[in-house]
Design a protein around this motif. Structure first.
Motif, PDB file in Angstrom:
ATOM      1  N   PRO A   1       0.681  -1.240   0.150  1.00 45.81           N
ATOM      2  CA  PRO A   1       0.075   0.019  -0.157  1.00 45.81           C
ATOM      3  C   PRO A   1       0.820   1.273  -0.082  1.00 45.81           C
ATOM      4  O   PRO A   1       0.282   2.207  -0.440  1.00 45.81           O
ATOM      5  CB  PRO A   1      -0.912  -0.136   1.384  1.00 45.81           C
ATOM      6  CG  PRO A   1      -0.893  -1.462   1.448  1.00 45.81           C
ATOM      7  CD  PRO A   1       0.407  -2.172   0.949  1.00 45.81           C
ATOM      8  N   ALA A   2       2.086   1.106   0.434  1.00 47.50           N
ATOM      9  CA  ALA A   2       2.792   2.245   0.491  1.00 47.50           C
ATOM     10  C   ALA A   2       3.602   3.109  -0.882  1.00 47.50           C
ATOM     11  O   ALA A   2       3.778   4.207  -0.944  1.00 47.50           O
ATOM     12  CB  ALA A   2       4.042   2.128   1.857  1.00 47.50           C
ATOM     13  N   VAL A   3       3.550   1.840  -1.619  1.00 41.06           N
ATOM     14  CA  VAL A   3       4.119   2.044  -2.901  1.00 41.06           C
ATOM     15  C   VAL A   3       2.757   2.629  -3.747  1.00 41.06           C
ATOM     16  O   VAL A   3       1.836   2.043  -3.987  1.00 41.06           O
ATOM     17  CB  VAL A   3       4.470   0.956  -3.690  1.00 41.06           C
ATOM     18  CG1 VAL A   3       4.972   1.222  -5.198  1.00 41.06           C
ATOM     19  CG2 VAL A   3       5.792   0.336  -2.877  1.00 41.06           C
ATOM     20  N   GLN A   4       3.046   3.887  -4.408  1.00 36.70           N
ATOM     21  CA  GLN A   4       2.083   4.674  -5.213  1.00 36.70           C
ATOM     22  C   GLN A   4       2.420   4.574  -6.682  1.00 36.70           C
ATOM     23  O   GLN A   4       1.449   4.717  -7.523  1.00 36.70           O
ATOM     24  CB  GLN A   4       1.882   5.997  -4.658  1.00 36.70           C
ATOM     25  CG  GLN A   4       1.324   6.122  -3.431  1.00 36.70           C
ATOM     26  CD  GLN A   4      -0.087   5.779  -3.146  1.00 36.70           C
ATOM     27  OE1 GLN A   4      -0.788   6.102  -3.983  1.00 36.70           O
ATOM     28  NE2 GLN A   4      -0.025   4.733  -2.280  1.00 36.70           N
ATOM     29  N   ARG A   5       3.840   4.356  -6.872  1.00 37.44           N
ATOM     30  CA  ARG A   5       3.872   4.446  -8.508  1.00 37.44           C
ATOM     31  C   ARG A   5       5.077   3.545  -8.508  1.00 37.44           C
ATOM     32  O   ARG A   5       5.945   3.098  -7.828  1.00 37.44           O
ATOM     33  CB  ARG A   5       4.540   6.058  -8.915  1.00 37.44           C
ATOM     34  CG  ARG A   5       3.419   6.889  -8.918  1.00 37.44           C
ATOM     35  CD  ARG A   5       4.020   8.271  -8.733  1.00 37.44           C
ATOM     36  NE  ARG A   5       5.004   8.859  -9.962  1.00 37.44           N
ATOM     37  CZ  ARG A   5       5.886   9.532  -9.916  1.00 37.44           C
ATOM     38  NH1 ARG A   5       6.275  10.078  -8.748  1.00 37.44           N
ATOM     39  NH2 ARG A   5       6.608   9.866 -10.911  1.00 37.44           N
ATOM     40  N   VAL A   6       5.192   2.931  -9.604  1.00 38.08           N
ATOM     41  CA  VAL A   6       6.310   2.004 -10.121  1.00 38.08           C
ATOM     42  C   VAL A   6       6.767   2.622 -11.482  1.00 38.08           C
ATOM     43  O   VAL A   6       6.220   2.325 -12.699  1.00 38.08           O
ATOM     44  CB  VAL A   6       5.846   0.356 -10.423  1.00 38.08           C
ATOM     45  CG1 VAL A   6       6.833  -0.336 -10.892  1.00 38.08           C
ATOM     46  CG2 VAL A   6       5.194  -0.021  -9.037  1.00 38.08           C
ATOM     47  N   LEU A   7       7.958   2.921 -11.407  1.00 37.03           N
ATOM     48  CA  LEU A   7       8.608   3.670 -12.552  1.00 37.03           C
ATOM     49  C   LEU A   7       9.485   2.506 -13.627  1.00 37.03           C
ATOM     50  O   LEU A   7       9.872   1.502 -13.132  1.00 37.03           O
ATOM     51  CB  LEU A   7       9.599   4.625 -12.216  1.00 37.03           C
ATOM     52  CG  LEU A   7       9.411   6.212 -12.409  1.00 37.03           C
ATOM     53  CD1 LEU A   7       8.158   6.306 -11.438  1.00 37.03           C
ATOM     54  CD2 LEU A   7      10.513   7.017 -12.077  1.00 37.03           C
ATOM     55  N   ILE A   8       9.338   2.427 -14.991  1.00 38.62           N
ATOM     56  CA  ILE A   8       9.974   1.653 -15.918  1.00 38.62           C
ATOM     57  C   ILE A   8      11.141   2.424 -16.380  1.00 38.62           C
ATOM     58  O   ILE A   8      10.673   3.494 -17.331  1.00 38.62           O
ATOM     59  CB  ILE A   8       9.173   1.006 -16.641  1.00 38.62           C
ATOM     60  CG1 ILE A   8       7.930   0.152 -15.998  1.00 38.62           C
ATOM     61  CG2 ILE A   8       9.971   0.035 -17.564  1.00 38.62           C
ATOM     62  CD1 ILE A   8       8.413  -1.167 -14.904  1.00 38.62           C
ATOM     63  N   ALA A   9      12.277   2.027 -16.325  1.00 37.42           N
ATOM     64  CA  ALA A   9      13.545   2.812 -16.707  1.00 37.42           C
ATOM     65  C   ALA A   9      14.345   2.300 -17.564  1.00 37.42           C
ATOM     66  O   ALA A   9      14.576   0.877 -17.358  1.00 37.42           O
ATOM     67  CB  ALA A   9      14.042   3.609 -15.502  1.00 37.42           C
ATOM     68  N   GLY A  10      15.209   2.969 -18.422  1.00 33.81           N
ATOM     69  CA  GLY A  10      16.425   2.041 -18.956  1.00 33.81           C
ATOM     70  C   GLY A  10      17.521   2.890 -18.865  1.00 33.81           C
ATOM     71  O   GLY A  10      17.663   4.119 -18.603  1.00 33.81           O
ATOM     72  N   PHE A  11      18.868   2.275 -18.858  1.00 32.10           N
ATOM     73  CA  PHE A  11      20.067   2.557 -18.776  1.00 32.10           C
ATOM     74  C   PHE A  11      20.863   2.367 -20.083  1.00 32.10           C
ATOM     75  O   PHE A  11      20.977   1.130 -20.177  1.00 32.10           O
ATOM     76  CB  PHE A  11      20.684   2.417 -17.509  1.00 32.10           C
ATOM     77  CG  PHE A  11      19.811   2.612 -16.313  1.00 32.10           C
ATOM     78  CD1 PHE A  11      19.765   3.768 -15.716  1.00 32.10           C
ATOM     79  CD2 PHE A  11      19.099   1.582 -15.734  1.00 32.10           C
ATOM     80  CE1 PHE A  11      19.110   4.074 -14.800  1.00 32.10           C
ATOM     81  CE2 PHE A  11      18.319   1.798 -14.504  1.00 32.10           C
ATOM     82  CZ  PHE A  11      18.203   3.231 -14.171  1.00 32.10           C
ATOM     83  N   CYS A  12      21.434   3.255 -20.562  1.00 32.53           N
ATOM     84  CA  CYS A  12      22.188   2.965 -21.843  1.00 32.53           C
ATOM     85  C   CYS A  12      23.612   2.905 -21.669  1.00 32.53           C
ATOM     86  O   CYS A  12      24.322   3.649 -20.958  1.00 32.53           O
ATOM     87  CB  CYS A  12      21.864   4.255 -22.646  1.00 32.53           C
ATOM     88  SG  CYS A  12      22.282   3.848 -24.648  1.00 32.53           S
ATOM     89  N   ASP A  13      24.244   1.750 -22.002  1.00 32.22           N
ATOM     90  CA  ASP A  13      25.604   1.345 -21.970  1.00 32.22           C
ATOM     91  C   ASP A  13      26.404   1.475 -23.308  1.00 32.22           C
ATOM     92  O   ASP A  13      25.908   1.051 -24.224  1.00 32.22           O
ATOM     93  CB  ASP A  13      25.858  -0.075 -21.345  1.00 32.22           C
ATOM     94  CG  ASP A  13      27.282  -0.467 -21.234  1.00 32.22           C
ATOM     95  OD1 ASP A  13      28.039  -0.009 -20.300  1.00 32.22           O
ATOM     96  OD2 ASP A  13      27.670  -1.292 -21.762  1.00 32.22           O
TER      97      ASP A  13
END
Length: 451
Positions: A89-101
């Motif tokens: 319940p404490a989590v309001q958002r889940v971000l999907i991110a990418g990192f470029c190598d």
């Protein structure tokens, strides 16, 4: 399927989902790693455990997992699993991110994010059309709204890479106060990460950079079956009681001896050794004193997974690595085996699966133009001792023969291991009709250990 543009949102079902961070497979372009960040009501992570990525593949709640990298149809993709019903319940958002190598996102062709439901249907798809000099990128986010979940296409990049993105979401990337020289062998030392305002230095957010051209095969039908039941501790129910540990990453160039400094218990079950190489395919990994190599073959897509059986007495494991170029080895617990359920999965080379469902028919299709051989084995058992027993052969083919067979697999939990293969393969699990019995599979081989 709903295609959305930057800034748009769409409702998503509150059920297990898979998220794809994908791009076109083009030689020489930068590699992309995917991560999920779980944010509270203040828009920040609560600690380093709220960041899920290849080096820390599962959230303690079991709600978010990094399940690997895959290819098919000219595409490369990083896969994340998300069970919205298990989000705290404490989590309001889940971000999907990418990192470029090794470059910027403007050099990554066909970048997109896709959300896939349990039955394999694509819920929504977002194509990134405006990437340029960014080295980190938030593709999208899941967020709560009026008791339901939605997905928004964010499309926000950071020229400052991980550090810039991390600062925005309550994470600080810091160098150790005292530089530590890399050990002669052992896990690659990494930069520390802590929540802003924290005095402790937590585990790293970013693991050792992936080698280029590496790929972990994933289902062609994006969801091969229902997710495994997960215990409150985040360990799949079939794996409770097995040896659990944080993944260990080792890298080098050419010939080197590596010490896997894990306190394996006596008679421990096998673990997974994941190998990635660069430029040169052939790799040999050997445990001194054993006749069988862990790896001694080409890796068709610069990647492979094999079982590593620790010594009976337990303790650390010594491995000799021979390769002509750069390599990276990751030691993973058995609970990181790739799930296989009803449906079809595709890939190439060596792989380790866990089947936890009922007895089924397994259709095996494989081809290899290099005249290699194909072997599919299975290990059955609920205890470490049982899993150490010699494998039971299901399918075996020599000299590049095209494989087209159907075999019966028994009730799970069951390890399925593709061994000694350069083949492109496809596995399809078909449930048995309700009136059929659930017999055992294949011939039983005797003995306590393959080593």
């Amino acid at each position: 399927m709903t295609h959305i543009t930057k800034g748009a949102n769409v409702p998503v079902p509150a059920s297990p989902l898979r998220i794809v961070v994908g791009r076109h497979r083009v030689p020489g372009v930068p590699a992309v790693d995917a991560a999920a960040l779980l944010l509270d009501a203040t828009g920040t992570v609560r600690g380093d455990a709220d960041i899920v990525f290849r080096g820390r593949p599962e959230h303690p709640s079991g709600a978010v997992r990094h399940v690997g990298t895959g290819e098919g149809g000219g595409q490369l993709a990083e896969w994340l699993e998300l069970d919205l019903l298990r989000i705290e319940p404490a989590v309001q958002r889940v971000l999907i991110a990418g990192f470029c190598d090794g470059g910027v996102f403007g050099q990554v062709p066909g970048l997109y994010a896709q959300v896939v439901s349990v039955d394999g249907a694509v819920v929504t798809h977002y194509d990134v059309a405006d990437a340029s000099s960014e080295t980190a990128f938030v593709l999208g986010e899941f967020y709560r709204r009026d008791g339901a979940w939605k997905f928004r296409a964010v499309g926000q990049g950071y020229d400052s890479g991980l550090a810039g993105l991390a600062t925005d979401f309550g994470v600080v990337v810091a160098e150790p106060a005292v530089p530590v020289a890399p050990p002669a062998s052992g896990p690659v030392p990494l930069k520390g990460v802590a929540k802003t305002g924290s005095t402790s230095v937590a585990a790293a957010v970013v693991a050792a950079p992936p080698l280029s051209n590496s790929a972990v095969p994933v289902p062609s039908s994006p969801v091969a079956g229902p997710p495994a039941v997960v215990s409150p501790a985040g360990i799949p129910s079939w794996g409770v009681g097995l040896f659990d540990f944080e993944p260990r990453v080792y890298s080098g160039k050419g010939e080197k001896t590596v010490i896997v400094d894990l306190p394996f218990p006596p008679d421990s079950e096998p673990v997974i050794l994941e190998a990635r190489v660069e430029d040169y395919h052939f790799l040999q990994v050997q445990i001194p004193g054993r006749s069988d190599d862990v790896f001694c073959n080409d890796l068709p897509d610069f990647y492979g997974r094999a079982l590593l059986v620790p010594p009976r007495k337990g303790g650390p494991v010594k491995m000799k690595v021979r390769h002509s170029g750069k390599w990276e080895l990751t030691v993973l617990p058995l609970t990181a085996a790739r799930q296989i359920g009803t449906g079809t999965v595709q890939g190439s080379g060596r792989e380790v699966f866990i089947h936890t469902g009922a007895a089924a028919d397994l259709k095996v299709r494989a081809t290899d133009r290099h005249s290699g051989w194909f072997q599919l084995n299975h290990h059955k058992g609920d205890t470490p001792g049982e899993l150490r027993r010699p494998a039971e052969e299901l399918v075996h083919a020599w000299n590049g023969r095209r494989v087209k067979e159907k075999v019966r697999i028994p009730d799970g939990p069951l390890l399925l291991v593709i061994d000694k293969s350069r083949h492109q393969w496809e596995l399809t699990v078909d449930p048995l009709p309700l009136h059929e019995p659930s017999p055992g599979a294949g011939r039983q081989r005797r003995g306590e250990s393959p080593h």
